[in-house]
Design an enzyme around this catalytic site. Structure first.
Site, PDB file in Angstrom:
ATOM      1  N   GLY A  23       0.823  -1.209   0.000  1.00  0.00           N
ATOM      2  CA  GLY A  23       0.000   0.000   0.000  1.00  0.00           C
ATOM      3  C   GLY A  23       0.860   1.263   0.000  1.00  0.00           C
ATOM      4  O   GLY A  23       0.563   2.244  -0.676  1.00  0.00           O
ATOM      5  N   ARG A  27       7.230   1.659   1.288  1.00  0.00           N
ATOM      6  CA  ARG A  27       7.495   0.215   1.341  1.00  0.00           C
ATOM      7  C   ARG A  27       7.917  -0.291  -0.046  1.00  0.00           C
ATOM      8  O   ARG A  27       8.756  -1.179  -0.159  1.00  0.00           O
ATOM      9  CB  ARG A  27       6.300  -0.556   1.886  1.00  0.00           C
ATOM     10  CG  ARG A  27       6.716  -1.963   2.284  1.00  0.00           C
ATOM     11  CD  ARG A  27       5.743  -2.652   3.217  1.00  0.00           C
ATOM     12  NE  ARG A  27       5.649  -1.987   4.488  1.00  0.00           N
ATOM     13  CZ  ARG A  27       4.539  -1.952   5.226  1.00  0.00           C
ATOM     14  NH1 ARG A  27       3.442  -2.530   4.794  1.00  0.00           N
ATOM     15  NH2 ARG A  27       4.536  -1.334   6.376  1.00  0.00           N
ATOM     16  N   ARG A  46       1.878  11.504  -8.062  1.00  0.00           N
ATOM     17  CA  ARG A  46       1.308  11.516  -6.704  1.00  0.00           C
ATOM     18  C   ARG A  46       2.205  10.851  -5.667  1.00  0.00           C
ATOM     19  O   ARG A  46       1.724  10.362  -4.633  1.00  0.00           O
ATOM     20  CB  ARG A  46      -0.063  10.815  -6.671  1.00  0.00           C
ATOM     21  CG  ARG A  46      -1.124  11.615  -7.359  1.00  0.00           C
ATOM     22  CD  ARG A  46      -2.456  10.890  -7.357  1.00  0.00           C
ATOM     23  NE  ARG A  46      -3.390  11.687  -8.088  1.00  0.00           N
ATOM     24  CZ  ARG A  46      -4.449  12.291  -7.540  1.00  0.00           C
ATOM     25  NH1 ARG A  46      -4.724  12.140  -6.274  1.00  0.00           N
ATOM     26  NH2 ARG A  46      -5.234  13.040  -8.267  1.00  0.00           N
ATOM     27  N   ARG A  90      -0.721  -8.404  -4.097  1.00  0.00           N
ATOM     28  CA  ARG A  90      -0.732  -7.390  -3.044  1.00  0.00           C
ATOM     29  C   ARG A  90       0.048  -7.925  -1.853  1.00  0.00           C
ATOM     30  O   ARG A  90      -0.091  -9.104  -1.484  1.00  0.00           O
ATOM     31  CB  ARG A  90      -2.187  -7.083  -2.651  1.00  0.00           C
ATOM     32  CG  ARG A  90      -2.318  -6.379  -1.335  1.00  0.00           C
ATOM     33  CD  ARG A  90      -3.659  -5.741  -1.093  1.00  0.00           C
ATOM     34  NE  ARG A  90      -3.946  -5.598   0.315  1.00  0.00           N
ATOM     35  CZ  ARG A  90      -3.337  -4.732   1.129  1.00  0.00           C
ATOM     36  NH1 ARG A  90      -2.394  -3.926   0.688  1.00  0.00           N
ATOM     37  NH2 ARG A  90      -3.670  -4.678   2.408  1.00  0.00           N
ATOM     38  N   SER A  93      -0.623  -5.185   5.152  1.00  0.00           N
ATOM     39  CA  SER A  93      -0.808  -5.515   6.563  1.00  0.00           C
ATOM     40  C   SER A  93      -2.292  -5.761   6.821  1.00  0.00           C
ATOM     41  O   SER A  93      -3.151  -5.389   6.016  1.00  0.00           O
ATOM     42  CB  SER A  93      -0.301  -4.374   7.443  1.00  0.00           C
ATOM     43  OG  SER A  93      -1.050  -3.217   7.183  1.00  0.00           O
ATOM     44  N   ASP A 208      -1.839  -6.001  13.651  1.00  0.00           N
ATOM     45  CA  ASP A 208      -2.553  -5.721  14.900  1.00  0.00           C
ATOM     46  C   ASP A 208      -3.620  -6.790  15.114  1.00  0.00           C
ATOM     47  O   ASP A 208      -4.025  -7.470  14.178  1.00  0.00           O
ATOM     48  CB  ASP A 208      -3.185  -4.317  14.892  1.00  0.00           C
ATOM     49  CG  ASP A 208      -4.038  -4.058  13.673  1.00  0.00           C
ATOM     50  OD1 ASP A 208      -3.485  -3.635  12.636  1.00  0.00           O
ATOM     51  OD2 ASP A 208      -5.250  -4.302  13.736  1.00  0.00           O
ATOM     52  N   ARG A 221       7.192  -2.949  11.662  1.00  0.00           N
ATOM     53  CA  ARG A 221       6.503  -3.423  10.461  1.00  0.00           C
ATOM     54  C   ARG A 221       7.428  -3.455   9.270  1.00  0.00           C
ATOM     55  O   ARG A 221       7.490  -4.432   8.550  1.00  0.00           O
ATOM     56  CB  ARG A 221       5.338  -2.490  10.141  1.00  0.00           C
ATOM     57  CG  ARG A 221       4.034  -3.070  10.567  1.00  0.00           C
ATOM     58  CD  ARG A 221       2.936  -2.116  10.285  1.00  0.00           C
ATOM     59  NE  ARG A 221       2.558  -1.427  11.507  1.00  0.00           N
ATOM     60  CZ  ARG A 221       1.738  -0.399  11.556  1.00  0.00           C
ATOM     61  NH1 ARG A 221       1.224   0.090  10.468  1.00  0.00           N
ATOM     62  NH2 ARG A 221       1.432   0.138  12.699  1.00  0.00           N
TER      63      ARG A 221
HETATM   64  N1  HPA Z   1      -8.294  -2.569   9.656  1.00  0.00           N
HETATM   65  C1  HPA Z   1      -8.188  -2.381   8.352  1.00  0.00           C
HETATM   66  N2  HPA Z   1      -7.055  -2.507   7.681  1.00  0.00           N
HETATM   67  C2  HPA Z   1      -5.976  -2.852   8.383  1.00  0.00           C
HETATM   68  C3  HPA Z   1      -6.030  -3.067   9.758  1.00  0.00           C
HETATM   69  C4  HPA Z   1      -7.256  -2.923  10.424  1.00  0.00           C
HETATM   70  O1  HPA Z   1      -7.353  -3.102  11.647  1.00  0.00           O
HETATM   71  N3  HPA Z   1      -4.791  -3.370  10.165  1.00  0.00           N
HETATM   72  C5  HPA Z   1      -4.005  -3.346   9.076  1.00  0.00           C
HETATM   73  N4  HPA Z   1      -4.707  -3.044   7.990  1.00  0.00           N
END
Ligand code: HPA
Length: 237
Positions: A23, A27, A46, A90, A93, A208, A221
């Site tokens: 994303g 990265r 952009r 893709r 995270s 998370d 990360r």
């Molecule tokens: N929500 C949505 N997208 C995410 C999250 C989340 O908690 N963590 C990492 N990407």
């Protein structure tokens, strides 16, 4: 017609047939700086950086998708439809909806469930689950075994909303739809691949956990997501 509105490339061969999509533009830069040789930066529009290089002598590109389905929808459509890209993987995270998954676990999406209208609006698709490419997934699974990196094959939730007023709603999505993690892009990517006759897959690293409320820091990360990157990079041709 190239160049397209969001990618400033004038020749098709500049972008490899296989593109990794994190994303975050930084990265994408990290992957190019750390893992690729003979790197050429092909996009700055952009600040959505894109690079082509070689990994172990094989060609691959990496370009950021931005956050959310509208953003990955634009970039993946242009790559597939105008630049001859065949495969997009893709690498992102995700948040875990179950305490069975730990921080830094690597997820391979079997399919994505979403309440998003992206697929319906884009191409009249009116169901709420879209599969990843089974061909790409079997390759990625085989590579992960060879590298000795465990991947969890899961149904993922592609959400339009990061900050929900009702935090607890994730429990219903886990229970009713079988999604074990949440991210924000795969459903649109899988849909674009499907309508354009291309291939898409999604590898995620748990950043998370909504149940235990554990979190990773952004520095952690950057470092620890290398397992997922190493799997995806082996797709270079
Ligand atoms: N929500 C949505 N997208 C995410 C999250 C989340 O908690 N963590 C990492 N990407």
């Amino acid at each position: 017609m190239i160049p397209t509105a969001h990618i400033e490339v004038k020749e098709k061969g500049t972008i490899a047939k296989t593109v990794l999509m994190p994303g975050d533009p930084l990265r994408a830069k990290f992957i190019a700086d750390t893992f690729l040789e003979n790197v050429e930066k092909f996009n700055n529009v952009r600040n959505v950086f894109g690079y082509t290089g070689t990994y172990k002598g094989r060609k691959i590109s990496v370009m950021a998708s931005g956050m959310g389905m509208p953003s990955i929808g634009i970039y993946s459509y242009e790559l597939f439809n105008f630049y001859g890209v065949e495969n997009i993987i893709r690498i992102g995270s995700c948040g875990a909806y179950t305490s069975d998954l730990n921080l830094y676990d690597v997820i391979l999406a079997n399919d994505a469930w979403s309440e998003s209208t992206y697929a319906k609006v884009q191409g009249g698709y009116d169901k709420d689950v879209i599969e990843a490419s089974s061909e790409l997934n079997s390759k990625l699974e085989k590579i992960s075994e060879e590298l000795g990196i465990k991947v969890h094959k899961e149904r993922i939730h592609s959400s339009d909303v990061f900050y929900r007023e009702s935090f607890e709603e994730y429990k219903e999505i886990y229970k009713n739809h079988g999604c074990t993690v949440v991210e924000m892009e795969a459903f649109a990517l899988f849909h674009n691949a499907k309508v354009l006759g291309k291939n898409a897959a999604c590898l995620l690293t748990v950043s998370d956990n909504l149940v235990t409320q554990e979190l990773t820091t952004s520095e952690e990360r950057q470092e620890s997501f290398t397992n997922m990157m190493k799997i995806a990079l082996e797709m270079a041709e």
